[in-house]
Design an enzyme around this catalytic site. Structure first.
Site, PDB file in Angstrom:
ATOM      1  N   SER A  33       0.789  -1.237   0.000  1.00 62.18           N
ATOM      2  CA  SER A  33       0.000   0.000   0.000  1.00 62.18           C
ATOM      3  C   SER A  33       0.821   1.287   0.000  1.00 62.18           C
ATOM      4  O   SER A  33       0.251   2.377  -0.106  1.00 62.18           O
ATOM      5  CB  SER A  33      -0.956   0.007   1.189  1.00 62.18           C
ATOM      6  N   LYS A  84       0.021   3.650  -2.765  1.00 59.82           N
ATOM      7  CA  LYS A  84      -1.108   4.583  -2.736  1.00 59.82           C
ATOM      8  C   LYS A  84      -0.651   6.038  -2.669  1.00 59.82           C
ATOM      9  O   LYS A  84      -1.409   6.939  -3.039  1.00 59.82           O
ATOM     10  CB  LYS A  84      -2.033   4.238  -1.568  1.00 59.82           C
ATOM     11  N   SER A 130      -5.751   3.746   4.137  1.00 63.60           N
ATOM     12  CA  SER A 130      -5.208   2.692   3.269  1.00 63.60           C
ATOM     13  C   SER A 130      -6.290   1.798   2.674  1.00 63.60           C
ATOM     14  O   SER A 130      -6.138   0.575   2.577  1.00 63.60           O
ATOM     15  CB  SER A 130      -4.188   1.838   4.029  1.00 63.60           C
ATOM     16  N   GLU A 164      -5.087  -3.305  -6.573  1.00 65.74           N
ATOM     17  CA  GLU A 164      -5.287  -4.104  -5.365  1.00 65.74           C
ATOM     18  C   GLU A 164      -6.016  -5.416  -5.666  1.00 65.74           C
ATOM     19  O   GLU A 164      -5.660  -6.469  -5.132  1.00 65.74           O
ATOM     20  CB  GLU A 164      -6.071  -3.295  -4.327  1.00 65.74           C
TER      21      GLU A 164
END
Length: 299
Positions: free
Chosen positions: A68, A71, A131, A167
């Protein structure tokens, strides 16, 4: 002759400054390497101090899976599209039940199990600060997928960062996560250039927004922030994989730590292929942050 002497004095001064700086950084490196000893993991570290201009890097040649952490650059690519006028903070996006994929981390899904409508600003907030995996994939769809993020990075000369999978794709196959990787210094450069807003990477509104939601990150309280004083300002983004056959592919935290004296520490720590417990993986990161904090605060 006097000019030659002056030049020699300047060169000698510069030489000893470089030697001293390297010696200082080497001292910090040794302290960090003591933390890494006997750990059954591959650990990458990059540290840059805004005042000292010291640069430290450990295992920088390895491609660390970001999870993550990706991101952060994804959010930057979205904000770039907002700055261009292609999207807006207030733009409303419908999130359907079909978007709410099962077995994935998503505060959006928890709060709105039947779907909802959110603004891009809200989705960015969920994606970075909390997240949110579903929020991440919605943002990627808005800008044309991972290729658009890669183009944004390439256009702004950010190398050694690769984003190829979203994802949903990572959740389907363990090995897919390795397509999303970065070197520690590459991630640190992204942090530094974004924080300094080099070449006006973002508008003032987008700049203020990204650092606000980075400061408001709720994940990884035992990582960079874990051993620092309670009110320390840390703007950061975490990344965490699952565990497969006793191996955690990624336990990461990258960000900017503000010292009491105003100095900034840009720090990226990646713990990969670890056979240690989750607690030890996180403590590796918090130990490195604490050592770095003490080192620069007491120089």
């Amino acid at each position: 002759m006097k000019i030659v002497k002056r030049i020699l004095l300047v060169l000698l001064s510069l030489f000893f400054t470089i030697v001293y700086s390297n010696a200082q950084t080497d001292n910090l490196t040794l302290k960090i390497e003591n933390v890494l000893k006997a750990k059954n993991a591959r650990i990458g570290v990059a540290i840059f101090n805004s005042n000292e201009k010291d640069t430290l890097k450990i295992n920088n040649d390895f491609h660390f899976p970001m999870q993550s952490v990706m991101k952060f650059p994804i959010a930057l690519a979205v904000l770039s599209e907002i700055d261009k006028g292609n999207l807006s903070f207030e733009q409303k996006i419908e999130i359907t039940p079909q978007d709410l994929l099962p077995k994935t981390w998503s505060p959006i899904k928890e709060e709105f199990p039947n779907g909802t409508t959110l603004t891009i600003e809200q989705i960015l907030n969920y994606t970075v600060s909390e997240s949110d995996n579903i929020g991440c994939d919605i943002l990627l769809k808005l800008i044309g997928g991972t290729d658009s993020v890669q183009k944004f990075l390439n256009a702004n000369h950010f190398t050694d960062i690769s984003i190829k999978a979203n994802e949903e794709q990572m959740h389907k196959d363990w090995n897919t996560q390795y397509q999303n990787w970065a070197t520690p210094t590459a991630m640190n450069k992204l942090l530094i250039d974004t924080y300094n807003n080099k070449n006006q990477l973002l508008s003032k509104k987008s700049y203020d927004f990204i650092w606000k939601i980075m400061r408001e990150t709720t994940t990884g309280s035992n990582r960079l922030k874990g051993q620092l004083p309670k009110n320390t300002i840390v703007a950061h983004k975490t990344g965490t994989s699952g565990i497969n056959n006793g191996i955690a592919a990624a336990t990461n935290d990258v960000g900017v730590i503000t010292l009491p004296n105003g100095q900034l520490i840009f720090i990226s720590v990646f713990v990969a292929e670890s056979k240690e417990t989750s607690e030890i993986n996180e403590k590796i990161i918090s130990d490195i942050a604490k050592i770095t904090w003490n080192y620069y605060l007491n120089k």
